[in-house]
Design an enzyme around this catalytic site. Structure first.
Site, PDB file in Angstrom:
ATOM      1  N   SER A  25       0.849  -1.186   0.000  1.00  0.00           N
ATOM      2  CA  SER A  25       0.000   0.000   0.000  1.00  0.00           C
ATOM      3  C   SER A  25       0.882   1.232   0.000  1.00  0.00           C
ATOM      4  O   SER A  25       2.015   1.191   0.483  1.00  0.00           O
ATOM      5  CB  SER A  25      -0.865   0.003   1.261  1.00  0.00           C
ATOM      6  OG  SER A  25      -1.457   1.274   1.457  1.00  0.00           O
TER       7      SER A  25
ATOM      8  N   TYR B  38      -1.398  -1.077  10.346  1.00  0.00           N
ATOM      9  CA  TYR B  38      -1.484  -1.323   8.909  1.00  0.00           C
ATOM     10  C   TYR B  38      -0.282  -0.740   8.172  1.00  0.00           C
ATOM     11  O   TYR B  38       0.381  -1.428   7.405  1.00  0.00           O
ATOM     12  CB  TYR B  38      -2.780  -0.710   8.373  1.00  0.00           C
ATOM     13  CG  TYR B  38      -3.012  -0.881   6.895  1.00  0.00           C
ATOM     14  CD1 TYR B  38      -3.561  -2.051   6.393  1.00  0.00           C
ATOM     15  CD2 TYR B  38      -2.717   0.137   5.983  1.00  0.00           C
ATOM     16  CE1 TYR B  38      -3.795  -2.209   5.029  1.00  0.00           C
ATOM     17  CE2 TYR B  38      -2.949  -0.006   4.635  1.00  0.00           C
ATOM     18  CZ  TYR B  38      -3.493  -1.182   4.157  1.00  0.00           C
ATOM     19  OH  TYR B  38      -3.721  -1.337   2.808  1.00  0.00           O
TER      20      TYR B  38
END
Lengths: 333, 321
Positions: free
Chosen positions: A144, A157
């Site tokens: 990401s 995350y």
């Protein structure tokens, strides 16, 4: 890798979202696809979809944090396809939003367990089998842009994704002598079901410091559907990168500029003068980011009302001032 | 943070190497020091050292991967010092070298458990206590240049340190409203006994894909003897903490160093950039082969960085750093 015909492809999180997009694009390119997913309902839907299209896919229900189950899945692949996969896509991921300082051990364990260790489990399970098969191949991970950025609102995350990017760089170098390519995909948001990931969170790791309920999930769903990239479009970019053996995929018209802008803070953060520079830069970048956002209502507006990104209500020592994980909402009117 | 007088500092891995250097420098600056370490022999040595210098420190034997023990250590700090620490040094770390593709689950579990999980444990244990105490403070974590550049020869370490760097970046922003600063040290090699870290590897995680034995450990003692001196490093870190700098790179031109690191990642995003980067890598490798660093001498003979011997499917491409 240029020719995908007949290649065995194993995709984690393959029954929905980014993984399903990959299954569609790479089955069309000639791959023999095996999708693994933690959710049976998504597997059923995906099976029905491909059946209707008359595309043969194999499906396995798999929790990628379960190493024993992962080994069994790898055995199943060899039995069904006659060889280990030529291609491994580590796509499954989860996310949880809340202030960094409110994070519990379980928030870290769950998100890092799936997003970082799930990838490690995939590689440690499949890589020796792929090398021994001696046919070369390809390994991808969906990381990401979050892995290139700090996040106060989904810290486990971004930490996990930063780990994945580095992990993939290590393997990118290590696997060249074996003819195994490595690519790491770093999108912003994807139109996926990641907003529903709390539904797959195991009971043993239920203790969270974040406020997560139906309302926050609905709010988050709207964000990903508004700002996220189409899974099929993202999978096409990945396919191009694999053909070019390009390590990073940044879905942007100007990937170099985009990444340079994201990482300039690393340089600034190394000196006192740079620290000051960066402060001024942040406001400017935030404004640029807002201007790049899609037209229409700002999907982040109303975060406070939905309680999205907030701490669990009883953690009264957490300051409630920040909209975790999101740029501040535009002043509407 | 400018004034260290009377501040309670908790240092993991504080009984030797980088952590001991920090204990020396920050006790001199006026901190009240608690060192935590997994090795009792090092704790005894450190205690004797400070006793001789007539400096009062508190020592706790702690495995930072043990969350229950970590909580007890935090309770002990509050009891002994009357408050949670204002300074938390996440310094303890381990490393293991071998080809990425030979890595076992246990190689990942051990190195990431200490280097990443250990820092997470420090943060989750102490940050709420520090916030509730309301006195602000500073969190100072030792990561590594390895977390900024992926290497095929210590993948679990690089991945863990990259994750830690992001963790610190995230907390840096998150803890500002509480008056808690964050700094992250990214050194190259340090003159420490990280080469001996396999001595502390737990039995249940013993299964490694790497070649590790007394010969490779001896090589690492040689290798890390070229590293930066821990006291010198702690002084650089202190200056970074005083200046509230997030990334402390102990080198003359930190910005230039980071530019190179960023440039590499940027190159990875396009086909043309990939070519540029490949050429740069090749050139650097040729330079290195021309002038082999003395710190790498004896690596091949020691079998350092190789796979476990029975993993015959691993290509022997020599030590990789």
């Amino acid at each position: 890798m240029k020719d995908f015909t007949g290649k065995v492809l194993f995709i984690t999180g393959g029954a929905s979202g980014a993984g399903l997009g990959q299954a569609k694009v790479f089955s069309e390119a000639g791959c023999r696809v095996c999708i693994a997913d933690i959710r049976q309902d998504h597997l059923d839907e995906a099976k029905a979809y491909f059946k209707e299209k008359k595309v043969k896919v194999h499906t396995i229900k798999l929790d990628i944090t379960d190493r024993k189950a992962y080994a069994a899945a790898a055995d199943e692949v060899e039995k069904v396809f006659g060889s280990p996969p030529d291609m491994l896509f580590n796509t499954a991921g989860v996310n949880a939003f809340g202030p960094a300082e409110a994070s519990t051990f379980e928030d870290f364990d769950w998100v890092i367990g799936v997003d970082l260790f799930g990838v490690i489990n995939g590689i440690v399970t499949f890589l020796p089998r792929m090398i021994k098969a001696g046919k070369g191949g390809y390994i991808c991970a969906v990381a990401s842009m979050g892995g290139f950025m700090p996040s106060t609102g989904c810290t486990p995350y971004s930490v996990a994704k930063a780990g994945v990017i580095m992990l993939m760089e290590c393997y990118y170098q290590a696997l060249k002598p074996y003819g195994i390519g490595v690519t790491c995909v770093c999108p912003g948001g994807i139109k996926s079901n990641i907003d529903q990931s709390a539904l797959t969170r195991p009971k043993a790791l239920a203790n969270t410091g974040y406020n997560t309920d139906e309302k926050t999930m609905a709010f988050e769903h709207n964000i990903y559907q508004t700002v996220g990239i189409e899974p099929v479009e993202l999978a096409k970019m990945l396919k191009k990168a694999i053909e070019d053996e390009q390590f990073l995929v940044i879905p942007s018209p100007d990937p170099e500029g985009m990444l340079r802008m994201t990482l300039e803070r690393l340089v600034n953060y190394t000196t006192p003068e740079g620290m000051k520079r960066q402060e001024g830069m942040m406001a400017k970048r935030m404004e640029e980011m807002r201007q790049r956002m899609p037209q229409g209502p700002n999907p982040y507006a109303g975060a406070a009302e939905a309680g999205w990104g907030a701490a669990r209500k009883d953690l009264t020592w957490v300051k409630p001032t920040r909209m975790a994980g999101a740029p501040p909402p535009k002043k509407e009117k | 943070m400018k004034d260290f007088a009377g501040k309670v500092a908790f240092i993991t891995g504080g009984a030797s190497g980088a952590g001991l250097g920090q204990a020396k420098v920050f006790s001199e600056a006026g901190c009240r020091i608690c060192i935590a370490d997994i090795r009792q022999d090092h704790l005894d040595e450190a205690k004797a050292y400070f006793e001789e210098k007539k400096i009062k420190i508190h020592a706790i034997k702690l495995d930072i991967t043990d969350r229950k023990a970590y909580t007890e250590a935090a309770d002990e700090v509050e009891k002994v010092f009357g408050s949670p620490p204002q300074l938390l040094f996440n310094t303890a770390g381990v490393n293991a070298f071998g080809p990425a593709e030979a890595s076992t689950f246990e190689d990942y579990d051990w190195v990431m458990g200490v280097c990443l999980g250990g820092v997470v444990n420090g943060m989750v244990t102490f940050v709420p206590r520090m916030i509730k105490a309301g006195k602000g403070g500073h969190i100072a974590t030792t990561a590594s240049m390895g977390g900024l550049m992926g290497t095929a020869g210590c993948a679990p370490y690089s991945a863990a340190k990259a994750a830690v760097i992001n963790l610190m970046d995230s907390y840096h922003t998150a803890l500002k409203p509480y008056g808690i600063g964050v700094s992250c040290l990214c050194p190259g090699g340090i003159k420490t006994n990280i080469g001996e870290s396999s001595y502390t590897r737990p039995k249940r995680l013993a299964k490694s894909g790497y070649n590790t034995n007394e010969k490779t450990i001896e090589f690492m003692r040689h290798h890390y003897s070229f590293g930066i001196d821990p006291v010198e490093l702690a002084r650089i870190f202190k200056k970074g903490i005083e200046d509230d700098v997030l990334y402390v790179l102990p080198m003359p031109e930190p910005e230039k160093m980071m530019e190179n690191i960023v440039g590499r990642m940027v190159n990875y995003t396009t086909a043309a950039g990939m070519k540029r980067q490949e050429e740069a890598n090749k050139k650097r490798m040729e330079e290195m082969m021309k002038n082999p660093a003395p710190m790498m001498q004896g690596a091949a003979v020691a079998g350092w960085g190789k796979a476990r011997e029975d993993l015959t499917w691993v290509k022997n491409t020599g030590p990789r750093t």
